[in-house]
Design a protein around this motif. Structure first.
Motif, mmCIF file in Angstrom:
data_model
loop_
_atom_site.group_PDB
_atom_site.id
_atom_site.type_symbol
_atom_site.label_atom_id
_atom_site.label_comp_id
_atom_site.label_asym_id
_atom_site.label_seq_id
_atom_site.Cartn_x
_atom_site.Cartn_y
_atom_site.Cartn_z
ATOM 1 N N ALA A 627 -6.585 -19.569 -0.908
ATOM 2 C CA ALA A 627 -6.078 -18.289 -1.411
ATOM 3 C C ALA A 627 -4.566 -18.280 -1.594
ATOM 4 C CB ALA A 627 -6.490 -17.164 -0.467
ATOM 5 N N ARG A 628 -3.819 -19.116 -0.867
ATOM 6 C CA ARG A 628 -2.361 -19.204 -1.031
ATOM 7 C C ARG A 628 -1.960 -20.617 -1.443
ATOM 8 N NH1 ARG A 628 -1.869 -14.319 -1.717
ATOM 9 N NH2 ARG A 628 -2.309 -12.914 0.006
ATOM 10 N N GLU A 629 -2.802 -21.266 -2.238
ATOM 11 C CA GLU A 629 -2.544 -22.658 -2.588
ATOM 12 C C GLU A 629 -1.375 -22.814 -3.549
ATOM 13 O OE1 GLU A 629 -3.864 -25.111 -1.130
ATOM 14 O OE2 GLU A 629 -2.972 -26.702 -2.337
ATOM 15 N N GLY A 630 -1.129 -21.783 -4.361
ATOM 16 C CA GLY A 630 -0.062 -21.885 -5.351
ATOM 17 C C GLY A 630 1.282 -22.228 -4.722
ATOM 18 N N GLY A 631 1.903 -23.306 -5.195
ATOM 19 C CA GLY A 631 3.209 -23.710 -4.710
ATOM 20 C C GLY A 631 3.220 -24.410 -3.370
ATOM 21 N N ARG A 632 2.064 -24.544 -2.739
ATOM 22 C CA ARG A 632 2.011 -25.197 -1.419
ATOM 23 C C ARG A 632 2.242 -26.700 -1.537
ATOM 24 N NH1 ARG A 632 -0.566 -23.969 3.605
ATOM 25 N NH2 ARG A 632 -1.266 -21.982 2.750
ATOM 26 N N GLN A 633 1.710 -27.301 -2.593
ATOM 27 C CA GLN A 633 1.866 -28.732 -2.825
ATOM 28 C C GLN A 633 2.467 -28.954 -4.217
ATOM 29 O OE1 GLN A 633 1.264 -30.802 -0.474
ATOM 30 N NE2 GLN A 633 -0.217 -29.807 0.891
ATOM 31 N N SER A 634 3.011 -30.131 -4.444
ATOM 32 C CA SER A 634 3.550 -30.426 -5.771
ATOM 33 C C SER A 634 2.412 -30.703 -6.750
ATOM 34 C CB SER A 634 4.460 -31.653 -5.698
ATOM 35 O OG SER A 634 3.686 -32.819 -5.470
ATOM 36 N N SER A 635 2.726 -30.621 -8.017
ATOM 37 C CA SER A 635 1.695 -30.896 -9.031
ATOM 38 C C SER A 635 1.228 -32.350 -8.940
ATOM 39 C CB SER A 635 2.257 -30.611 -10.435
ATOM 40 O OG SER A 635 2.538 -29.236 -10.573
ATOM 41 N N PHE A 636 2.141 -33.253 -8.649
ATOM 42 C CA PHE A 636 1.748 -34.661 -8.526
ATOM 43 C C PHE A 636 0.856 -34.885 -7.312
ATOM 44 C CE2 PHE A 636 3.050 -39.211 -7.402
ATOM 45 C CZ PHE A 636 2.100 -39.756 -8.255
ATOM 46 N N TRP A 637 1.115 -34.119 -6.223
ATOM 47 C CA TRP A 637 0.223 -34.213 -5.046
ATOM 48 C C TRP A 637 -1.201 -33.880 -5.484
ATOM 49 C CZ3 TRP A 637 -3.359 -31.335 -2.472
ATOM 50 C CH2 TRP A 637 -3.705 -31.744 -1.183
ATOM 51 N N HIS A 638 -1.388 -32.823 -6.258
ATOM 52 C CA HIS A 638 -2.737 -32.449 -6.708
ATOM 53 C C HIS A 638 -3.330 -33.564 -7.573
ATOM 54 C CE1 HIS A 638 -3.016 -28.419 -5.112
ATOM 55 N NE2 HIS A 638 -1.814 -28.116 -5.583
ATOM 56 N N TRP A 639 -2.487 -34.152 -8.429
ATOM 57 C CA TRP A 639 -2.961 -35.249 -9.287
ATOM 58 C C TRP A 639 -3.517 -36.379 -8.431
ATOM 59 C CZ3 TRP A 639 -3.126 -35.813 -14.649
ATOM 60 C CH2 TRP A 639 -3.359 -37.099 -15.115
ATOM 61 N N ARG A 640 -2.750 -36.777 -7.404
ATOM 62 C CA ARG A 640 -3.201 -37.856 -6.517
ATOM 63 C C ARG A 640 -4.427 -37.416 -5.709
ATOM 64 N NH1 ARG A 640 1.536 -38.798 -2.771
ATOM 65 N NH2 ARG A 640 0.296 -40.533 -1.973
ATOM 66 N N HIS A 641 -4.469 -36.150 -5.348
ATOM 67 C CA HIS A 641 -5.609 -35.629 -4.585
ATOM 68 C C HIS A 641 -6.900 -35.726 -5.387
ATOM 69 C CE1 HIS A 641 -7.665 -32.228 -2.188
ATOM 70 N NE2 HIS A 641 -7.563 -33.268 -1.388
ATOM 71 N N PHE A 642 -6.827 -35.402 -6.666
ATOM 72 C CA PHE A 642 -8.022 -35.544 -7.510
ATOM 73 C C PHE A 642 -8.427 -37.017 -7.628
ATOM 74 C CE2 PHE A 642 -6.349 -31.642 -9.963
ATOM 75 C CZ PHE A 642 -6.950 -30.788 -9.066
#
Length: 772
Positions: A627-642
């Motif tokens: 619910a508060r995920e926005g801005g918690r991690q960098s966009s590249f972190w999400h890329w690597r997470h996927f």
């Protein structure tokens, strides 16, 4: 049908349509095997998330809805229809009104199941639990259920030759009416294409509607028809009448009226208004009484026949099934109590509760019915009584081995999530710690599931061998009965003066004593249309008491000035989130509890969800709340997470979503989503509506540039992962924005946008230069 004598009292000859029962019984067994097998696969994917090597159609989140739909609507659904078609004909002394409608019902329902199996794994879903199917299939369900099945059933009741309707028929009527009402109103949507529709409800109201549907789908698809099954087949198998006629009346009407109120208890401590949640809890607790009244009525039907239970495996299935009904209907009200729900919600405790009911109550009642039916519909002896008995014991052990570890896992999750040390900090701040501590219990569940599937395989073998022993031609017995006389008159109802004339009692007591004998209900039982109308009134009136205030009282969903619609790219990213079934593992609802706000941030507000169609609050946390995920991690972190969740979150059980990194983002596909949201009230600008592709592409460029600046690959703006990242970075951030002044300088805004675009071009050029 033929008349055997002239005159108004002529007997009519008729036969029963058992071929339709054979079809539905066969489908029940086939789908039982499919549903339980998929369940085991899903359980394995939790402990071995890389088992399918990132194949998008075989992830846990896409297959779990397939498992639940197969178990509920394919296995249990066909079992219901087999029970209804067999018992209704005999209780009405009439063949089903139309053989054509019966066949259309069978093949139409199987088509719906196949369509579900062909769409859910491909991400075509509404992401609403137990209502995942998209609008074209929903329309087909409405036609098959209400007009074909319901119409055939009601006409059979009208044309029956038995004056009074038996209790099983009451439960069938309630099932048909209520499921139709639930299905139609929960699935109202605006299409955004053949495979996508947007709910007319948003946020809090959508959550309320969904759990009004979700809870009552359990009530009126997995409870009331199985109670009808119990009231018919259990007395038949035990060769005993139902224990109490009056108790069955109380059981039926109190269940129908109270059940419909209980849905909001699924939304305790959420953004739902407190009054609705509390009302749901109160009616859930009250529900315990009629539920146990039904269980007691079922078990006491075996009075004087308990010695048969030891020798008859069919009765064993029924006894265990009714016992699980009692357990599940005791636990359900318990879980609705807020203090208990605070611990259990989002944990595996709920999963254990659901499976004790589904495997024990629905599964064993269906198996008991099938073993009772097989010799009768195939007109031969069951192939192996020993195999029936082995199925019973294997299945019973399988259920226990399944639910006990999951109950333990749920308790562990609830306690670890809320555990705090003496300094007021979380003892287990890393969510993955909880996951890793229960993995061994998930393995035990796999073992229990395998045993249950083994039992279903025994049923398949026994059925097949019994079918081989059938006669070359089935006998079709012909029965005779007189048609119902139109001149029938009820006997004079008993009055207080008839029985208590000389008894020294208050008139009120005499009147209540006569009323409690429920002679008035006998009149209702011979009027199928009136009875159906009364059931409809009970269901609809209880529904409106809750729904109307939720939709009309503005203070229930206070607006937040900074909450805006998703941008076109974010909206499409949300569509990908929905398609991947992320709600199966992640919630988007932070409850107002210290442990939750410490772990996830500020608790969720109702006004944050006004543009969420459908809501994505979820009902389980295999992964952390977003619910508060926005801005918690960098966009590249999400890329690597996927790409590889283990790389950035060691111990995670999330599978790889590498296909999102490889799949092309079709910007031309975004416009229908924006237009559907606009039709539903989202205030999009002309630019968003008419230049959707360009607007979305610019935002994708900015995110791709961020990824590059954070050390990631270049030229990712046309990948689906970028749209999903856009959505994830937006979740929960609007609440903290500063409201813009009413007369904002438009020129200033344009200059800022131009500067942002220049920055993007500069970063992208630099990245391309670096890659060269």
């Amino acid at each position: 049908m033929a008349k055997t004598a002239g005159g108004s009292g002529a007997l009519e000859s008729f036969s029963y349509d058992d071929a339709i029962v054979r079809l539905f019984a066969t489908a029940t067994i086939l789908w039982a095997l499919v549903a339980t097998l998929v369940g085991v696969i899903v359980a394995v994917l939790l402990v071995m998330p890389s088992a399918t090597e990132g194949v998008p159609y075989l992830t846990f989140a896409r297959l779990r809805p397939l498992h639940t739909n197969a178990a509920i609507f394919a296995f249990a659904g066909n079992a219901i229809f087999a029970a209804v078609y067999y018992s209704t004909q005999r209780l009405c002394k009439a063949r089903m009104w139309s053989d054509v409608l019966s066949r259309l019902h069978f093949w139409g329902w199987q088509l719906i199941i196949v369509l579900a199996a062909a769409t859910i794994p491909f991400g075509i879903t509404q992401s609403r639990e137990y209502a995942e199917l998209e609008w074209p299939i929903d329309l087909l369900i409405a036609v098959v259920w209400l007009f074909i099945f319901g119409g055939n059933f009601l006409m059979t009741l009208i044309k029956r030759r038995e004056r009074h309707m038996y209790v099983a028929l009451w439960f069938y009527i309630a099932t048909i009416i209520t499921v139709a009402v639930l299905h139609v109103f929960n699935n109202l949507c605006v299409p955004a294409g053949w495979f996508k529709g947007y709910s007319v409800y948003a946020g809090v109201q959508d959550a309320f509607m969904q759990w009004w549907y979700g809870h009552n789908a359990v009530a009126f698809f997995l409870t009331t028809p199985f109670l009808g099954l119990m009231y018919y087949f259990l007395p038949k198998a035990a060769d005993r009448p139902v224990f109490s006629y009056r108790l069955s009346i109380i059981h039926f009407w109190s269940l129908v009226f109270i059940y419909i109120w209980a849905g909001p208890h699924h939304l305790h401590y959420t953004a739902l208004p407190e009054w609705a949640s509390t009302l749901g809890m109160l009616f859930s607790v009250m529900l315990w009484m009629p539920s146990w009244g039904g269980m007691i009525n079922g078990l006491l039907t075996l009075r004087g026949a308990w010695h048969k239970v030891a020798a008859d495996p069919v009765l064993k299935f029924f006894v265990v099934g009714v016992t699980f009904y009692g357990m599940a209907t005791f636990e359900g009200p318990l879980l609705s109590v807020k203090s208990v729900n605070a611990l259990s919600h989002y944990t595996d405790w709920t999963i254990a509760h659901v499976h004790s009911g589904a495997l024990g109550w629905n599964g064993f009642m269906a198996f008991g019915m099938l073993y009772w039916l097989l010799p009768r519909i195939y007109q031969t002896k069951i192939w192996s009584d020993k195999l029936v008995s082995l199925h019973f014991w294997t299945g019973t052990i399988g259920i226990l081995l399944y639910i006990i570890p999951i109950y333990a896992a749920g308790l562990m999750q609830g306690l670890m999530w809320r555990a705090m040390d003496e300094t007021g900090n979380l003892m287990y701040p890393d969510f993955v710690e909880t996951v890793q501590s229960i993995v061994v219990l998930w393995w035990l569940r796999v073992l229990g599931g395998l045993l249950y599937v083994a039992g279903v395989c025994m049923l398949c073998v026994n059925t097949l061998m019994t079918w081989f022993g059938r006669p070359s031609t089935y006998e079709v017995p012909v029965y005779t009965a007189a048609p119902l006389s139109k001149s029938y008159r009820d006997s004079k109802p008993e009055t207080k003066d008839d029985e208590y004339k000389d008894v020294p009692m208050l008139d009120l007591g005499k009147g209540m004593s006569v009323w409690a004998k429920m002679g008035w209900h006998r009149r209702w039982e011979r009027l199928p249309v009136t009875f159906t109308i009364l059931v409809t009134i009970a269901v609809v009136s209880a529904t409106l008491f809750e729904l109307i205030p939720t939709f009309l009282i503005r203070s229930n969903v206070p607006t937040i000035a900074t909450v805006e619609p998703y941008t076109p790219l974010e909206l499409y990213g949300r569509h990908i989130y929905v398609s991947e079934g992320c709600y199966n593992c992640h919630s988007q609802m932070i409850r107002p509890m210290v442990a939750e706000t410490k772990r996830y941030g500020e608790y969720s507000k109702p006004g944050e969800f006004v543009y969420d169609r459908p809501f994505q609050w979820g009902s389980r946390r295999i992964g952390p709340d977003l619910a508060r995920e926005g801005g918690r991690q960098s966009s590249f972190w999400h890329w690597r997470h996927f790409e590889n969740p283990e790389e950035v979150s060691p111990g995670s059980v999330m599978p790889s979503y590498r296909h999102l990194l490889d799949s092309e983002l079709k910007f031309s596909a975004i416009a229908p989503h924006v237009k559907a949201a606009w039709h539903l009230g989202a205030p999009y600008s002309d630019d968003d509506l008419h230049n959707t592709e360009e607007v979305a592409y610019k935002q994708a460029e900015r995110i791709a540039a961020e990824i590059v600046s954070q050390g990631g690959p270049a030229n990712t703006m046309d990948r689906q992962a970028v749209a999903l990242i856009a959505y994830l970075q937006r979740i929960g951030v609007d609440l903290f924005k500063t409201p813009e002044p009413e007369n904002a300088d438009a020129e200033g805004g344009e200059e800022a946008a131009a500067e942002a675009d220049a920055d993007v071009a500069e970063i992208t050029a630099g990245a391309e230069s670096a890659t060269r």
